[in-house]
Write a protein that holds these residues in place. Structure first.
Motif, PDB file in Angstrom:
ATOM      1  N   VAL A  77     -33.941  33.547  70.723  1.00 37.69           N
ATOM      2  CA  VAL A  77     -34.358  33.423  69.645  1.00 37.69           C
ATOM      3  C   VAL A  77     -33.355  34.026  68.312  1.00 37.69           C
ATOM      4  O   VAL A  77     -33.586  34.136  67.156  1.00 37.69           O
ATOM      5  N   TRP A  78     -32.068  34.037  68.635  1.00 32.89           N
ATOM      6  CA  TRP A  78     -30.779  34.761  68.315  1.00 32.89           C
ATOM      7  C   TRP A  78     -30.178  33.350  66.646  1.00 32.89           C
ATOM      8  O   TRP A  78     -31.178  32.407  67.120  1.00 32.89           O
ATOM      9  N   ARG A  79     -30.471  33.977  65.888  1.00 28.52           N
ATOM     10  CA  ARG A  79     -30.079  33.025  64.114  1.00 28.52           C
ATOM     11  C   ARG A  79     -28.880  33.315  63.827  1.00 28.52           C
ATOM     12  O   ARG A  79     -27.798  34.230  64.219  1.00 28.52           O
ATOM     13  N   GLU A  80     -27.936  32.379  62.921  1.00 25.94           N
ATOM     14  CA  GLU A  80     -26.991  32.458  62.999  1.00 25.94           C
ATOM     15  C   GLU A  80     -26.412  33.964  61.916  1.00 25.94           C
ATOM     16  O   GLU A  80     -25.444  33.909  62.279  1.00 25.94           O
ATOM     17  N   ASP A  81     -28.074  34.433  61.483  1.00 21.37           N
ATOM     18  CA  ASP A  81     -27.003  35.906  60.648  1.00 21.37           C
ATOM     19  C   ASP A  81     -27.472  37.239  61.373  1.00 21.37           C
ATOM     20  O   ASP A  81     -27.612  38.038  60.697  1.00 21.37           O
ATOM     21  N   SER A  83     -29.281  39.147  65.345  1.00 20.30           N
ATOM     22  CA  SER A  83     -31.181  39.079  65.529  1.00 20.30           C
ATOM     23  C   SER A  83     -31.735  39.292  64.182  1.00 20.30           C
ATOM     24  O   SER A  83     -31.900  39.415  63.641  1.00 20.30           O
ATOM     25  N   PRO A  84     -32.807  37.949  65.036  1.00 18.80           N
ATOM     26  CA  PRO A  84     -33.909  38.167  63.947  1.00 18.80           C
ATOM     27  C   PRO A  84     -34.689  39.386  63.297  1.00 18.80           C
ATOM     28  O   PRO A  84     -35.297  39.529  62.177  1.00 18.80           O
ATOM     29  N   ALA A  87     -32.008  41.300  60.854  1.00 11.63           N
ATOM     30  CA  ALA A  87     -32.105  39.936  59.915  1.00 11.63           C
ATOM     31  C   ALA A  87     -33.287  40.360  59.285  1.00 11.63           C
ATOM     32  O   ALA A  87     -32.777  40.349  57.786  1.00 11.63           O
ATOM     33  N   CYS A 279     -39.408  39.958  66.153  1.00 10.46           N
ATOM     34  CA  CYS A 279     -38.396  40.247  67.031  1.00 10.46           C
ATOM     35  C   CYS A 279     -38.280  39.373  68.274  1.00 10.46           C
ATOM     36  O   CYS A 279     -39.310  38.304  68.553  1.00 10.46           O
ATOM     37  N   ASN A 309     -42.817  39.960  58.066  1.00 14.14           N
ATOM     38  CA  ASN A 309     -41.982  39.288  57.020  1.00 14.14           C
ATOM     39  C   ASN A 309     -41.247  40.074  55.814  1.00 14.14           C
ATOM     40  O   ASN A 309     -41.804  41.413  55.611  1.00 14.14           O
TER      41      ASN A 309
END
Length: 333
Positions: A77-81, A83-84, A87, A279, A309
């Motif tokens: 679930v990790w994003r480019e920016d 941890s969800p 971020a 998350c 969100n």
């Protein structure tokens, strides 16, 4: 004669808002997860077992077995920016505005950025009054209280403290219920099937916390009841993320999903009203593993509905409840 212009300018007095969420490792790696879990699971608010009994289990077993598995889950679930959770909390802070006199920042109870560091930054920026805002709608000692504990511990080290307020739980606030209603309805309208059951999954807590007087279970149930009334349809309330051998709040989310499918309910939507941001527990535990559980038990259609969100109704709700708590500190609209 000394002129006023000879003195350095006095810093403009500011008001700070510190959004606080649970926490996250710095990376989806076993080493980072191990550091995060060591801090998280050593909190006496989270694990209410005497350290002399708990620490050998934590250090000898859990921290040598769980990080690798959890790191894999985070990697899904990790994003480019990042941890969800981190971020999205950052985006929430960036989107909140209460005028030039208010600085909005964010922190994690466990991991980075640390609560103490961000409180010090707000103080250095001229904030003489700070609202500490744990983003937990339902109060629990293991979430709301420990976030405040960390803030108070940091304040205890300051010679010149700012004035502080803390955001109360908002489980039954009309703004929160309204935001949930708008979010759920919008998500349902976007589906290509009509759910036969809608599951509201809250984070679980040991049953013992309820018996000791923690209001969390009651807050969750009230949120679900008010939202069910607002939506005009029944919700199936469950509790997720069981850990250890102790009895936890029931019914369990994974057990309920399997039972719904086995009982002939083929189309399910699930959401997590107690989480202010998506998350690991929502994106991996519900959206991925929850789907697998439901389909393996005979279900056909499964949808995870996102948290409030950082946009739309969720942000309007945060502006509403946080703005209310700033009354008297800032000029009204």
């Amino acid at each position: 004669m000394t002129l006023a212009s000879d003195h350095p300018p006095v810093a403009t007095r500011k008001v700070g808002v510190l959004l606080v969420n649970l926490g996250t490792p710095d990376a989806p790696t076993p080493g980072a997860v191990k550091r995060y879990l060591a801090e998280f699971l050593s909190d006496r608010r989270v694990v209410e077992i005497p350290p002399i009994a708990w620490q050998p289990i934590l250090r000898g077993i859990i921290l040598n077995t769980r990080p690798k598995k959890s790191a894999h889950a985070y990697s899904l679930v990790w994003r480019e920016d990042g941890s969800p959770l981190a971020a999205i909390t950052r985006l929430q802070a960036e989107a909140l505005s209460f005028g030039a006199e208010v600085i909005v920042d964010w922190a994690m109870r466990y991991g980075n950025p640390a609560i103490g560091d961000r409180l010090a930054a707000l103080k250095s920026a001229g904030c003489e009054r700070i609202l500490i805002a744990p983003l937990y709608p339902q109060y629990c000692a293991a979430t709301t209280a420990t976030a405040n504990d960390a803030a108070f511990a940091a304040l205890a080290k300051m010679r010149w403290q700012p004035a502080v307020r803390t955001l109360p739980p908002y489980h039954d606030d009309p703004a929160y219920i309204g935001a949930l209603k708008a979010s759920v309805e919008a998500s349902l309208a976007a589906l290509d099937f009509e759910p036969e059951a809608i599951v509201a999954s809250f984070h679980g807590m040991p049953q013992r916390t309820l018996e000791l007087g923690d209001p969390y279970h009651c807050h969750c149930r009230k949120t679900a009841r008010l939202l069910s009334e607002a939506l005009g349809r029944e919700l199936t309330v469950t509790f997720q993320s069981r850990f250890g051998r102790a009895k936890w709040l029931e019914p369990a989310t994974d057990v309920t999903l399997a039972k719904l499918a086995a009982d002939g309910v083929k189309k399910v939507a699930i959401f997590a009203p107690g989480f202010s941001a998506d998350c690991l527990e929502t994106l991996e535990e519900l959206a991925i593993r929850g789907r697998e559980t439901f389909l393996a038990a005979g279900g056909i259609d499964f949808a995870y509905l996102p948290c409030l969100n950082s946009d739309g109704a969720g942000m309007e709700m945060l502006r509403n409840i946080i703005g209310r708590e700033l009354a008297g500190w800032i000029e009204g609209p």
